[in-house]
Design a protein around this motif. Structure first.
Motif, PDB file in Angstrom:
ATOM      1  N   GLY A 105       0.791  -1.235   0.000  1.00 56.74           N
ATOM      2  CA  GLY A 105       0.000   0.000   0.000  1.00 56.74           C
ATOM      3  C   GLY A 105       0.817   1.277   0.000  1.00 56.74           C
ATOM      4  O   GLY A 105       0.266   2.377   0.062  1.00 56.74           O
ATOM      5  N   ILE A 106       2.147   1.142  -0.065  1.00 55.48           N
ATOM      6  CA  ILE A 106       3.022   2.325  -0.012  1.00 55.48           C
ATOM      7  C   ILE A 106       3.202   2.893  -1.416  1.00 55.48           C
ATOM      8  O   ILE A 106       3.558   2.168  -2.349  1.00 55.48           O
ATOM      9  CB  ILE A 106       4.390   1.946   0.602  1.00 55.48           C
ATOM     10  N   THR A 107       2.959   4.211  -1.544  1.00 58.84           N
ATOM     11  CA  THR A 107       3.085   4.857  -2.852  1.00 58.84           C
ATOM     12  C   THR A 107       4.219   5.875  -2.889  1.00 58.84           C
ATOM     13  O   THR A 107       4.630   6.298  -3.961  1.00 58.84           O
ATOM     14  CB  THR A 107       1.759   5.553  -3.220  1.00 58.84           C
ATOM     15  N   THR A 108       4.684   6.311  -1.699  1.00 63.28           N
ATOM     16  CA  THR A 108       5.789   7.276  -1.630  1.00 63.28           C
ATOM     17  C   THR A 108       6.845   6.744  -0.673  1.00 63.28           C
ATOM     18  O   THR A 108       6.517   6.297   0.432  1.00 63.28           O
ATOM     19  CB  THR A 108       5.297   8.646  -1.108  1.00 63.28           C
ATOM     20  N   VAL A 109       8.108   6.804  -1.110  1.00 62.09           N
ATOM     21  CA  VAL A 109       9.205   6.402  -0.225  1.00 62.09           C
ATOM     22  C   VAL A 109      10.238   7.516  -0.139  1.00 62.09           C
ATOM     23  O   VAL A 109      10.420   8.291  -1.076  1.00 62.09           O
ATOM     24  CB  VAL A 109       9.919   5.110  -0.713  1.00 62.09           C
ATOM     25  N   ALA A 110      10.902   7.574   1.010  1.00 61.41           N
ATOM     26  CA  ALA A 110      12.093   8.412   1.156  1.00 61.41           C
ATOM     27  C   ALA A 110      13.218   7.422   1.398  1.00 61.41           C
ATOM     28  O   ALA A 110      13.342   6.847   2.477  1.00 61.41           O
ATOM     29  CB  ALA A 110      11.938   9.371   2.329  1.00 61.41           C
ATOM     30  N   ASP A 111      14.007   7.179   0.347  1.00 64.42           N
ATOM     31  CA  ASP A 111      14.945   6.061   0.352  1.00 64.42           C
ATOM     32  C   ASP A 111      16.395   6.540   0.429  1.00 64.42           C
ATOM     33  O   ASP A 111      16.777   7.496  -0.239  1.00 64.42           O
ATOM     34  CB  ASP A 111      14.756   5.237  -0.922  1.00 64.42           C
ATOM     35  N   CYS A 112      17.183   5.845   1.222  1.00 64.26           N
ATOM     36  CA  CYS A 112      18.619   6.120   1.302  1.00 64.26           C
ATOM     37  C   CYS A 112      19.392   4.956   0.704  1.00 64.26           C
ATOM     38  O   CYS A 112      19.096   3.795   1.010  1.00 64.26           O
ATOM     39  CB  CYS A 112      19.059   6.293   2.754  1.00 64.26           C
ATOM     40  N   GLY A 113      20.379   5.273  -0.132  1.00 72.77           N
ATOM     41  CA  GLY A 113      21.192   4.211  -0.718  1.00 72.77           C
ATOM     42  C   GLY A 113      22.342   4.816  -1.479  1.00 72.77           C
ATOM     43  O   GLY A 113      22.382   6.036  -1.679  1.00 72.77           O
ATOM     44  N   ASP A 114      23.284   3.979  -1.903  1.00 66.82           N
ATOM     45  CA  ASP A 114      24.406   4.552  -2.653  1.00 66.82           C
ATOM     46  C   ASP A 114      24.694   3.825  -3.955  1.00 66.82           C
ATOM     47  O   ASP A 114      25.698   4.083  -4.603  1.00 66.82           O
ATOM     48  CB  ASP A 114      25.668   4.641  -1.781  1.00 66.82           C
ATOM     49  N   SER A 115      23.780   2.919  -4.374  1.00 67.40           N
ATOM     50  CA  SER A 115      24.007   2.235  -5.645  1.00 67.40           C
ATOM     51  C   SER A 115      23.364   2.977  -6.812  1.00 67.40           C
ATOM     52  O   SER A 115      23.719   2.744  -7.969  1.00 67.40           O
ATOM     53  CB  SER A 115      23.444   0.808  -5.580  1.00 67.40           C
ATOM     54  N   GLY A 116      22.380   3.819  -6.529  1.00 66.26           N
ATOM     55  CA  GLY A 116      21.623   4.482  -7.595  1.00 66.26           C
ATOM     56  C   GLY A 116      20.523   3.598  -8.158  1.00 66.26           C
ATOM     57  O   GLY A 116      19.770   4.019  -9.038  1.00 66.26           O
ATOM     58  N   ALA A 117      20.408   2.380  -7.649  1.00 65.21           N
ATOM     59  CA  ALA A 117      19.432   1.437  -8.220  1.00 65.21           C
ATOM     60  C   ALA A 117      17.994   1.840  -7.912  1.00 65.21           C
ATOM     61  O   ALA A 117      17.088   1.584  -8.702  1.00 65.21           O
ATOM     62  CB  ALA A 117      19.701   0.030  -7.686  1.00 65.21           C
ATOM     63  N   VAL A 118      17.774   2.489  -6.772  1.00 70.06           N
ATOM     64  CA  VAL A 118      16.394   2.763  -6.374  1.00 70.06           C
ATOM     65  C   VAL A 118      15.771   3.854  -7.243  1.00 70.06           C
ATOM     66  O   VAL A 118      14.620   3.726  -7.672  1.00 70.06           O
ATOM     67  CB  VAL A 118      16.314   3.095  -4.864  1.00 70.06           C
ATOM     68  N   ILE A 119      16.518   4.912  -7.531  1.00 75.11           N
ATOM     69  CA  ILE A 119      15.903   5.957  -8.379  1.00 75.11           C
ATOM     70  C   ILE A 119      15.628   5.404  -9.778  1.00 75.11           C
ATOM     71  O   ILE A 119      14.596   5.692 -10.390  1.00 75.11           O
ATOM     72  CB  ILE A 119      16.738   7.259  -8.429  1.00 75.11           C
ATOM     73  N   GLN A 120      16.510   4.559 -10.267  1.00 75.96           N
ATOM     74  CA  GLN A 120      16.277   3.948 -11.586  1.00 75.96           C
ATOM     75  C   GLN A 120      15.006   3.108 -11.562  1.00 75.96           C
ATOM     76  O   GLN A 120      14.212   3.115 -12.508  1.00 75.96           O
ATOM     77  CB  GLN A 120      17.451   3.045 -11.969  1.00 75.96           C
ATOM     78  N   THR A 121      14.819   2.378 -10.473  1.00 72.66           N
ATOM     79  CA  THR A 121      13.675   1.472 -10.377  1.00 72.66           C
ATOM     80  C   THR A 121      12.381   2.243 -10.158  1.00 72.66           C
ATOM     81  O   THR A 121      11.348   1.925 -10.754  1.00 72.66           O
ATOM     82  CB  THR A 121      13.920   0.453  -9.244  1.00 72.66           C
ATOM     83  N   LEU A 122      12.415   3.270  -9.303  1.00 72.34           N
ATOM     84  CA  LEU A 122      11.223   4.102  -9.106  1.00 72.34           C
ATOM     85  C   LEU A 122      10.818   4.746 -10.427  1.00 72.34           C
ATOM     86  O   LEU A 122       9.643   4.817 -10.773  1.00 72.34           O
ATOM     87  CB  LEU A 122      11.489   5.188  -8.058  1.00 72.34           C
ATOM     88  N   ASN A 123      11.806   5.192 -11.171  1.00 70.30           N
ATOM     89  CA  ASN A 123      11.561   5.794 -12.472  1.00 70.30           C
ATOM     90  C   ASN A 123      10.872   4.783 -13.391  1.00 70.30           C
ATOM     91  O   ASN A 123       9.843   5.060 -14.003  1.00 70.30           O
ATOM     92  CB  ASN A 123      12.905   6.275 -13.046  1.00 70.30           C
ATOM     93  N   ARG A 124      11.428   3.583 -13.448  1.00 68.54           N
ATOM     94  CA  ARG A 124      10.935   2.576 -14.397  1.00 68.54           C
ATOM     95  C   ARG A 124       9.552   2.055 -14.007  1.00 68.54           C
ATOM     96  O   ARG A 124       8.707   1.803 -14.866  1.00 68.54           O
ATOM     97  CB  ARG A 124      11.932   1.405 -14.446  1.00 68.54           C
TER      98      ARG A 124
END
Ligand SMILES: [Zn+2]
Length: 398
Positions: A105-124
């Motif tokens: 049920g989560i539609t918004t996340v505030a994510d911390c990471g250093d691979s860059g994979a999460v922004i790519q995945t949120l985008n896709r």
């Protein structure tokens, strides 16, 4: 349960093709254009999409895998396991994390990471939120090197930003980031107008390091040849000294924050991401959330990573938070939604079902026994989520 107004029986929401909420209220009052695609859940409770103010979605591969009980050893094991993981594996791990959010049920996340994979995945996958790019470096002599790496990463990832997905910066924590690097990261955030997120006042070991230059984190840094000195103050005071509070950073955990610290956070209007189950799992103690809320601090709920908690479950976080804060079920529902949006500065776009806001919503089927809010808080779990939509587009059904 729009959160903005009292719950409506047989409620409905109409989301336009451009993803905005066009109407909300009782079903017979909400128009049903002839070409509209519809979903009906006679036993469902319709809520705003849930807002998870702290995740590490690239770490899904570490679910249940890190067994070190002591926090400083746990941190070191996470670091070592990440270093031993090939870069491409983070994309699969991030996708697992993003899909786990949608399924719960989560539609918004505030994510911390250093691979860059999460922004790519949120985008896709069409998610929403902030991807705070982490920077590490406890050795002040190497702050410049860390900043060059951070700048290069931000340059590389900027093309994944959309209206829904934004980059941020996360100088990780006082035990992994020198004062010099904190200052430089805060300056860069100012320069680029990017939001900041920082793990702060999480463990007693962190407080011992910052205040006295003692404890297991201090010992580990000295063993690496890094000079450590106590500041005489708390971790929150340290953040103020290095100029990081001016950026109103999202302060993750804040378990060890005393009354003076909370007053400082309030003065700077720095929001807190409260992660009750992670805090309990690591034995950090209970955050002073009743006090935070009484002071009028902006506080959201976060799951933290599945290396700390068994699964991403904001309903479970809300149950724990409700116990700590002594709040009502309706307030706990607001905490998972509109309060989280406020903590991220997104309250005009998401967090409640109101005309003009983005059409982010979820449906849970828990059966209503008493108020819908108490049913959601008492019985809600990811297994009860039947539908999650972002701007009207289903990202999870079933
Ligand atoms: Zn964290």
């Amino acid at each position: 349960v729009s959160v903005a107004a009292p719950p409506v029986r047989d409620g409905a929401v109409l989301i336009s093709n451009d993803g905005r909420i066009e109407a909300v209220g009782a079903d017979h009052d909400v128009p049903r254009p002839p070409n509209a695609e519809t979903r009906e859940f006679p036993k469902g409770i319709l809520l705003p999409g849930l807002i998870n103010t702290h995740t590490h979605l690239e770490l899904s591969f570490l679910r249940g895998a890190v067994r070190q009980p002591e926090f400083h050893r746990w941190v070191a094991e996470v670091r070592d396991r990440k270093a031993a993981t090939p870069p491409e594996a983070f994309l699969a791990s991030a996708e697992e994390g993003v899909r786990e959010c949608f399924a719960s049920g989560i539609t918004t996340v505030a994510d911390c990471g250093d691979s860059g994979a999460v922004i790519q995945t949120l985008n896709r996958l069409g998610g929403r939120g902030f991807a705070y790019h982490e920077v590490f470096g406890p050795d002040p002599a190497r702050a410049g090197e860390s900043m060059r790496g951070l700048t290069a990463s931000l340059d590389r990832l900027a093309r994944f930003e959309t209206k829904r997905v934004r980059l941020g910066i996360s100088p990780h924590a006082p035990y992994t980031v020198s004062a010099e690097l904190f200052r430089a990261a805060a300056r860069l955030a100012e320069e680029l107008d990017l939001p900041l997120a920082i793990h702060i006042a999480e463990s007693p070991a962190e407080s011992a390091l910052v205040q006295k230059g003692e404890g297991p984190f201090a010992d580990a840094l000295r063993a690496r040849g890094i000079a450590v000195e106590g500041t005489g103050g708390s971790p929150v005071e340290f953040l103020e000294q290095v100029g990081a509070l001016e950026r109103r950073p999202l302060c993750v955990h804040a378990v060890q924050a005393g009354d003076d610290d909370l007053a400082t956070l309030k003065r700077w209007d720095a929001p807190v991401a409260h992660c009750p189950r992670s805090n309990a799992a690591h034995g950090h103690g209970a955050a002073g959330v009743a006090r935070m809320r009484a002071l009028g601090l902006r506080v959201g709920l976060g799951s933290d990573s599945v290396a700390s908690v068994p699964a991403i479950d904001l309903f479970a976080e809300a149950r724990e938070a409700q116990k700590l804060a002594g709040c009502t079920a309706a307030e706990a529902v607001r905490w998972m939604t509109l309060d989280g949006a406020r903590a991220l500065g997104m309250q005009t776009a998401v967090g409640s079902l109101e005309v003009g806001k983005r059409g982010d919503a979820c449906v849970v089927e828990v059966g209503v026994n008493g108020s819908p809010e108490s049913s959601v808080i008492t019985h809600g779990s990811p297994q009860h989520v039947r539908l999650t939509v972002i701007e009207g587009r289903p990202v999870r059904e079933g």
